[in-house]
Structures are given as C-alpha cells and as structure tokens.
Design an enzyme around this catalytic site. Structure first.
Site, PDB file in Angstrom:
ATOM      1  N   GLN B  71      -2.926  -4.539  -7.369  1.00  0.00           N
ATOM      2  CA  GLN B  71      -4.234  -4.296  -6.772  1.00  0.00           C
ATOM      3  C   GLN B  71      -5.165  -3.635  -7.784  1.00  0.00           C
ATOM      4  O   GLN B  71      -4.724  -2.876  -8.627  1.00  0.00           O
ATOM      5  CB  GLN B  71      -4.083  -3.400  -5.547  1.00  0.00           C
ATOM      6  CG  GLN B  71      -3.342  -4.075  -4.406  1.00  0.00           C
ATOM      7  CD  GLN B  71      -2.878  -3.071  -3.391  1.00  0.00           C
ATOM      8  OE1 GLN B  71      -3.677  -2.348  -2.837  1.00  0.00           O
ATOM      9  NE2 GLN B  71      -1.581  -3.023  -3.162  1.00  0.00           N
ATOM     10  N   ARG B  72      -6.445  -3.929  -7.628  1.00  0.00           N
ATOM     11  CA  ARG B  72      -7.425  -3.496  -8.618  1.00  0.00           C
ATOM     12  C   ARG B  72      -7.323  -1.996  -8.905  1.00  0.00           C
ATOM     13  O   ARG B  72      -7.385  -1.553 -10.040  1.00  0.00           O
ATOM     14  CB  ARG B  72      -8.840  -3.847  -8.156  1.00  0.00           C
ATOM     15  CG  ARG B  72      -9.909  -3.598  -9.187  1.00  0.00           C
ATOM     16  CD  ARG B  72     -11.272  -4.058  -8.698  1.00  0.00           C
ATOM     17  NE  ARG B  72     -11.418  -5.500  -8.705  1.00  0.00           N
ATOM     18  CZ  ARG B  72     -11.741  -6.210  -9.798  1.00  0.00           C
ATOM     19  NH1 ARG B  72     -11.921  -5.597 -10.940  1.00  0.00           N
ATOM     20  NH2 ARG B  72     -11.862  -7.503  -9.732  1.00  0.00           N
TER      21      ARG B  72
END
Lengths: 415, 182
Positions: B71-72
């Site tokens: 995830q970012r």
C-alpha cells in the site's frame, strides 16, 4: 552518618535508607527478599538492627511498622481479572518492543515504521512520536526508576536519547557498524549500553553523549544485554553461543560463560546479582554463578529452542519460554520444575512475572497472551483479540495493567 | 517467528541460504505468491499491513522470502528491508493496466537504490489467469526492462492463484544467485 528518612520498596520487598555522610545525601537498600506474610516480624527487625548501624534504638519502632506494611502487601491475594481496556492503532507497521515507566503512568512502543511512541496509560492518548531514526526502532527503554528519559536503538545503527516529557532528542550515539538490537540504562541512569549485530557492545555517557568504551570479544551478533542491580557489571548474550560478563568501569571482560551449544536468546541477572540465567537455541536454560562464571545448573526439558528467560523480582523463581509452545517455572535454588505452562498453540517469545511474583504473562505467535498461576501452572486467562503474532508484553509496577505489542500494528492495554 | 527469529534472518545468511525481497504495488498478489511458494492455503488473504516472512526450500537452497505490504503509505518503508538482499522479486498485476505507469515508477525507483545495486531482479507478470491480462512481453516493453543495466533480470508470466509459472521463476532465482553464494 545520619539517617534522614526511610523509603519503602514493595517489589522486591525492601527498605531504602536515605542518609547523610560528609554533607552528601546517600541511599542504601536493605533487601528483604525472603520476607513472607508469616515471617516472625521480631526476628526480621532484630536482624536489621544488628546488621545496620544506621538503625539506632530510637528507629526500631519505625522499622517494625515498615516491615509490617511490606507483609501486609505480600499477603494481599491477587485475583485480578484483566479486561481489554483499549486498542491503540499505534503504528503503520508492526511493533517491536514495549516498555512501561516505573509507575506505569506511561509506556513506549517501538516499530518497523521507524518511530517510537510515548503513550499515556490511563487515557490511551499518544503523548509524543519520537521521530528521527532512519530504520526500524527495535530496542527501547525508560531510564527507570526515574522515567524522565527514553533510549531507542535502531536498525539504522544509531541509538538516540530522548526526553520523556517533551519528546526532544538529546543525543544521537553513532559508532556501531550494524543494527542495534538491545539496550539498557544502568540503574544510576548515567550510562546506556547498546548491543549490536556488529558483534560489539558499547557504553555511552548520557551527559556528554560520548562513547565511554566498546566491549569487544564476541565473534557473532549480540542480541541480549543486561546490567546487574548495582550497575557494576553488564552481561551480553551472543549468537556465538556464549555470554560475557563485563566490568562496567574498566570495560574488562571478567568471565565468558561457555557451555551452550547454540545461539543465546536471553541472559539475565537475578536481583541480588549472585546468579545469571541464560536461554539458548540448544533448548536449554543454564544457571551460572555470577562471581565465578561457573555453570551451576542446566535446565533441560523443552523440546525446542528456549526464546526467553527471566527471574522474578526476588530471585526465587526462573521462567523459561520456548518455541515448543510451553513455558516452565523453576525453583532457582533446587533447579526443580515447579510447573509447566501448557496451552499456547504457537511459540512463546516473551515471558514475564508480575512484580509480586504471583502471576506469569506470556506472549505467543498464536496471537494470544496468557496469564498463568506460577505455582499450579493453571492458565488463568487467555487474552484474545490481536490479529497477528504478539511480539512483546509487559506488566506495570503495580501488576494491575498489562500491555501487548503485536505484528498487527496495534498495541493493547489490559487492566 | 518472534522477534528473535527476525534477527536470525536479518543477519548475514550462511551459504545456501538466500534473502529474497518480494515487492510490488498493493493487490499485485505478493502474499498469495508467497503462500503458493510455501504450498500453503491461499483462500483467505487480506492486505498485508506489515510484512510476512517464509522460508522456502528450492534446489537445495533455503530461500528466506520477505513479503512487504504494497500500500502507498507503506512503500516508503520498503527501504527498511533492502540490506543484504540477494534477489529482488517484483510482482505486477498484469490485468490492472491502469496502474502500469505507477508500478513502472516504483520499480524504476527500486532499481536506482544504492543498497540494491547489482541485485538480480525477477519480475512476475502475475494474474495471467485473468482474461484481460497483458502478456509478459508487453509488460517488459512497457516497463522498458530491456534498458536494465548492471544486473541480471528476468520476466516470468505466472498465476499465483493457480501456481502456474511460479516454480519457473524460482528456478531462475536459484540459477542467478549472486557470486559468493553458490
């Protein structure tokens, strides 16, 4: 020498004398590690009076009162039932270690997200985020009993010293060539010891921020270290299968404890500094005479690696936690097995006594923490809720609050 | 796998033991791939909030595979895991064409990392079981893999869900172990 006042210490039981000598205020402790609720109080007071010149006849009555207060505390039955008080979405990445300050009013969590956070225990509020490390914050500690400073050791090879009140960074200690994975304040809170994957341990001066000395001699990573109660000796446990005992002032190695056949996982002193317990991947726990460095006992019984060992405060019991998903309680004097703690469905990576020495807390990869009766081995409580392995756990000084830190990025408060 | 086990995997691994870093965007299928490698059940996999580590045996080697969440918000922390990496595996969702640019940028950044210099890279073009999946050749071209210099690289079409192609990729990994490890 003039006695100024008495201080009571519940865990382990003792009386601290504050006295004046040559214009300086000093303290010394009278340990009462063998005190029981049923111990004859006259005998105890007589012995203290005989041995301790500061206790003059006019002070005897006061000492009697203090001993009786300690006995009262000891006789309190402890059947605290713990409830989940708060879930703290503490970090973006998994937690590493957790630690309370002495009073238990606040605690700290380290994480793979490169921060250490300071929490208020009663509200669950985040007080500070200690930012600055460039990699995993792995080892953390309060300078107990003072609790005004925090040390963090990181995979970025540095150690940092912080103010617990303001979150300000006082010093960054640079010098290790690899990850710092264990650290401790000395009991006087004048020095920090750090152990590293670079095979060395270092002592740092808190005031100046300078390296005091480097303890070299291990041939593999140092993953555990501890000061004794007086602070004149330090032990380091290593993946080279040995434990070294160092003289803190000179930096000299006093003993090398050789006997384990695999990596050391944990090494601890007992309270009176007479014994050292070590756990190893060779499935054994050993007890050593801290003065001579001789092995005085080998505790076999676990079917897999011993991952953690710890004494209770008074040094009567020894706990071992293993990858075989069980833990054991031993009598330190006789080396006899007192109880087996069976029920976890995964390895137990951390084990600790409550300060009273009546309950045991274990943290496991089965996502639960458990509370045990150390005498019977009965599981008193299963603390469920974490959604991934629990890496760390701790009791506060009163034994009324516990924290657990998990790979699920959360920290839970139980009380 | 307590903290102590993490430290043991962190230390410089002995001969015939490799440290493999498994990276890629969120939902690329890294954890499914990891479980497929370890022959584990893949029916209940949720987004990785931290990391997973598994040891897998392949051709006489012990592969310690580190699967880090994609995830970012987690990506900045990938660098925590770069040190002592022997092989980088980068996973791409071949059916998510909208994110090819994003995944290309992340891979480019990784290849520029000093700590990963010279480290062989295997790109898994995952999710080939989906009907709209781009073929490996198209991804190689889109990501300009042919422009990679100074390291061994390979693209492998696979389906982590069915297991197809996963083994071929791992065989390439073992064949391209950096010198000094063989």
């Amino acid at each position: 020498m003039k006695l100024k006042r008495f201080l009571l210490r519940y865990y382990p039981p003792g009386i601290i004398l504050e006295y004046e000598q040559g214009g300086l205020l000093k303290t010394k402790a009278i340990d009462l590690l063998d005190l029981r609720p049923e111990t004859d109080i006259d005998d105890v007071v007589d012995e203290i009076t005989r041995k301790e010149p500061l206790i003059t006849p006019s002070k005897v009555e006061q000492v009697r009162k203090l001993v009786s207060r300690l006995q009262e505390k000891l006789s309190q039955t402890d059947d605290h039932h713990f409830y989940l008080f708060k879930v703290l979405r503490a970090h973006i990445l998994p937690l590493t270690n957790v630690a309370f300050n002495k009073s238990g009013s606040s605690f700290i969590t380290g994480s793979y997200d490169r921060t250490c956070k300071v929490w208020d225990t009663s509200s669950g509020e985040e007080m500070h985020t200690l930012e600055g490390h460039r990699n995993v914050v792995y080892a953390i500690a309060f300078n107990n009993p003072y609790g005004d400073k925090i040390a963090t050791g990181s995979f970025d090879k540095t150690c940092k010293l912080w103010s617990a009140e303001t979150g300000k960074c006082y010093h960054t200690f640079r010098g290790h060539a690899a990850e710092i994975v264990c650290l401790a304040f000395n009991p006087q809170s004048t020095m920090i010891a750090t152990g590293s994957m670079d095979t060395s341990a270092k002592l740092w001066d808190i005031q100046t921020g300078m390296e005091v000395c480097s303890l070299n001699g291990h041939s593999a990573e140092i993953i555990s270290l501890a000061f004794n109660t007086t602070g004149d000796k330090l032990i380091t446990g290593s993946f080279d299968h040995t434990v070294s005992v160092w003289h803190v002032n000179s930096g000299q190695r006093l003993h090398t404890l050789i006997g384990h056949k695999a990596e050391i996982s944990s090494a601890q002193f007992n309270w009176d500094c007479s014994l050292i317990a070590t756990g190893s991947m060779d499935k054994k726990c050993k007890i050593w005479d801290a003065h001579t460095g001789q092995c005085v006992g080998t505790l076999s019984g676990h079917d897999d690696e011993v991952l953690d060992v710890t004494f209770d405060f008074t040094g009567k019991y020894l706990l071992t936690a293993s990858a075989d998903s069980t833990a054991r309680v031993y009598n330190v004097t006789t080396h006899q097995l007192i109880s087996k703690l069976e029920g976890h469905e995964g390895e137990i990576s951390k084990i600790t006594f409550n300060p009273q020495g009546t309950r045991v807390l274990t943290a496991s990869s089965d996502k639960t923490a458990r509370v045990w009766d150390h005498e019977t081995g009965e599981c008193k409580q299963v603390l469920e809720g974490h959604t991934d392995e629990i890496f760390s756990c701790a009791f506060n000084y009163e034994g009324t609050t516990m924290i657990t830190g998990s790979k699920d990025n959360t920290c839970r408060i139980w009380r | 796998m307590g903290l102590l086990a993490l430290l043991r995997k962190l230390k410089s691994s002995p001969d015939r033991e490799l440290r493999i870093l498994l990276l890629g965007l969120d939902n690329a299928g890294k954890t499914t791939l990891l479980k497929q490698m370890a022959s584990e059940d893949i029916s209940h996999i949720t987004p990785t909030q931290g990391f997973n580590i598994k040891s897998v045996q392949s051709s006489g080697f012990k592969l310690n595979v580190w699967d880090i969440g994609g995830q970012r918000k987690i990506r900045p922390y990938w660098r925590n895991y770069f040190e002592n990496t022997d092989v980088l595996i980068y996973v791409i969702d071949s059916a998510d064409r909208k994110r090819f640019e994003e995944t290309g940028i992340e891979l480019g950044d990784l290849l520029d990392e000093e700590k990963l210099m010279g480290v062989p890279v295997l790109v898994y073009a995952n999710k080939q079981d989906l009907f709209n999946a781009a073929p490996a050749s198209e991804i190689a071209e889109g990501l300009n893999l042919h422009g990679i210099r100074g390291r061994q690289w390979q693209i492998q079409a696979c389906s982590a869900a069915s297991g197809e192609g996963v083994k071929d990729g791992m065989e390439w990994v073992v064949k391209n172990i950096p010198k000094g490890k063989k």
